[in-house]
Design an enzyme around this catalytic site. Structure first.
Site, mmCIF file in Angstrom:
data_model
loop_
_atom_site.group_PDB
_atom_site.id
_atom_site.type_symbol
_atom_site.label_atom_id
_atom_site.label_comp_id
_atom_site.label_asym_id
_atom_site.label_seq_id
_atom_site.Cartn_x
_atom_site.Cartn_y
_atom_site.Cartn_z
ATOM 1 N N PHE A 137 0.862 -1.179 0.000
ATOM 2 C CA PHE A 137 0.000 0.000 0.000
ATOM 3 C C PHE A 137 0.897 1.227 0.000
ATOM 4 O O PHE A 137 1.754 1.384 0.870
ATOM 5 C CB PHE A 137 -0.927 0.029 1.220
ATOM 6 N N CYS A 138 0.713 2.109 -0.966
ATOM 7 C CA CYS A 138 1.552 3.300 -1.102
ATOM 8 C C CYS A 138 0.868 4.500 -0.443
ATOM 9 O O CYS A 138 -0.166 4.984 -0.934
ATOM 10 C CB CYS A 138 1.819 3.590 -2.580
ATOM 11 N N LEU A 139 1.449 4.969 0.661
ATOM 12 C CA LEU A 139 0.891 6.123 1.368
ATOM 13 C C LEU A 139 0.967 7.395 0.526
ATOM 14 O O LEU A 139 0.088 8.250 0.596
ATOM 15 C CB LEU A 139 1.655 6.344 2.681
ATOM 16 N N GLY A 142 -1.786 6.879 -2.056
ATOM 17 C CA GLY A 142 -3.083 6.624 -1.442
ATOM 18 C C GLY A 142 -3.810 5.450 -2.057
ATOM 19 O O GLY A 142 -5.042 5.452 -2.145
ATOM 20 N N SER A 143 -3.058 4.430 -2.487
ATOM 21 C CA SER A 143 -3.682 3.275 -3.144
ATOM 22 C C SER A 143 -2.872 2.020 -2.893
ATOM 23 O O SER A 143 -1.645 2.076 -2.720
ATOM 24 C CB SER A 143 -3.776 3.517 -4.658
#
Length: 395
Positions: A137-139, A142-143
């Site tokens: 999950f890439c902060l 946001g996805s």
């Protein structure tokens, strides 16, 4: 306001901060450097070139950002269980010759989605379903990143890295002339700091993913391997401490890490039997070779596919790299992949559709991994699944 809404707001803070930060960097780069320094004191053409290059990078960046969010990471279809007793149950999936399983030989099942788990899928709480070939999950974006948006994520990184590289080159070239006039713009300092920081961060991130692709690994695989190393180191330290102190100082020992022994299992058909074979998490079952992996990622929908050596040519590898670095060049291949799924979705129903979906999203294991499994079976480093033994005894 419910908890889910609050979570979504928190997850949106960093991406919104990135957009605001890019807005200020555009002011510093395109106005302070591009107009006030280059356009006014040097060359109109060079300034216009800067504006075009930075604008193009950001257009590509935001288009891929939207695609990452819109396409999503790839939702695993809801699948029934395998017919593990091979009773011919028409409501269950036929048993494949090889599938990944737990130590008892049972296939993985996800209780949250009430579905058989396809290999490499993982339940993501951020999207609420099993993500196919889940990576992380890439902060910043946001996805969640998975099967269907992983290539877009790599191209997003390339666009972001290019933007900051252009920024660093231009500000390095024209800072001295600004200083010589005694008119140093303090926005230049920020350009140096931000371009240097993000080039290091994105460069390291992109390099790690290049290495993952070369071995057909995911970030989740890498985390698991590191957890295994950390747990083994902790166990070794515990044994040494117990031998020296008799366990008297265990209360002062560091907290135990997640228990991860690195053991994984496959359930394999051998003649009329089913056998469970253990392997290590470091043994990358889907690694077809670095050249084949890149071709599969870019041209074959990010799926591990075993094809003939004539398919995985150097020319096709070069084509894959060109498609990777040229913005939107992957569109024909993505449309073809999407069309294949829509054809499957519209042409079949019932259990036939479930079987087709399972086959469509399942990855092929590499010949090297299959050879290793066969060698372990030949050495009798295997055992019969517990459900098979229990079923035989009950009869």
């Amino acid at each position: 306001m419910n908890i889910d809404t609050l979570s979504q707001i928190r997850l949106s803070v960093i991406p919104i901060g990135i957009v605001i930060g890019l807005g200020y960097l555009n002011f510093a780069l395109n106005y302070s450097l591009g107009y006030q320094e280059i356009y006014v004191h040097h060359s109109h053409g060079v300034a216009i070139t800067l504006w075009c290059l930075s604008g193009l990078c950001q257009v590509v960046l935001f288009v891929y950002w939207v695609l990452i969010l819109y396409i999503g990471p790839g939702k695993s279809p809801q699948l029934p269980l395998f017919d593990i007793y091979q009773e011919g149950n028409k409501d269950l999936l036929p048993l494949p010759d090889l599938f990944f399983c737990d130590e008892f030989g049972f296939p993985y099942y996800d209780s949250k989605s009430q579905s058989l788990r396809i290999e490499r899928s993982f339940y993501s709480k951020y999207v609420g379903y099993n993500v196919l070939k889940f990576d992380h999950f890439c902060l910043w974006i946001g996805s969640s990143i998975g099967l269907t948006n992983y290539l877009f994520f790599l191209k997003f990184c390339i666009a972001f890295l290019s933007f900051f590289a252009i920024m660093l080159v231009y500000v390095s070239r024209y800072t001295r002339s600004s200083i010589n006039r005694g008119e140093i713009n303090h926005n230049f300092i920020l350009l140096y700091i931000m371009s240097g920081f993000w080039i290091l961060c994105i460069g390291a991130l992109f390099t790690s993913h290049v290495l993952y692709v070369c071995r057909d690994m995911t970030t989740l695989d890498d985390i698991t391997i590191k957890q295994k190393v950390r747990y083994q180191r902790w166990k070794s330290r515990q044994r040494n401490d117990d031998g020296k102190t008799g366990g008297a100082l265990n209360c002062l020992a560091p907290k135990s890490p997640r228990k991860e022994n690195g053991k994984r299992y496959v359930n394999v058909k051998k003649d009329d039997l089913r056998l469970v074979v253990e392997y290590d998490v470091t043994e990358c079952p889907f690694n077809m070779g670095w050249k084949s992996n890149w071709i599969n990622l870019v041209l074959n929908g990010n799926m591990a596919r075993e094809r003939s050596e004539q398919y995985y040519t150097t020319a096709r590898f070069i084509k894959a790299i060109i498609v990777l670095v040229i913005p939107f060049a992957e569109s024909p291949f993505e449309l073809r992949r999407r069309k294949g799924y829509l054809d499957l979705e519209n042409s079949l129903t019932g259990i036939e559709r479930k079987i087709a979906e399972f086959n469509f999203y399942s990855n092929d294991i590499s010949p090297a991994f299959r050879k290793m499994i066969d060698e372990k079976i030949a050495r009798k480093e295997c055992y019969i699944p517990s459900y098979f033994v229990a079923n035989t005894e009950s009869r």
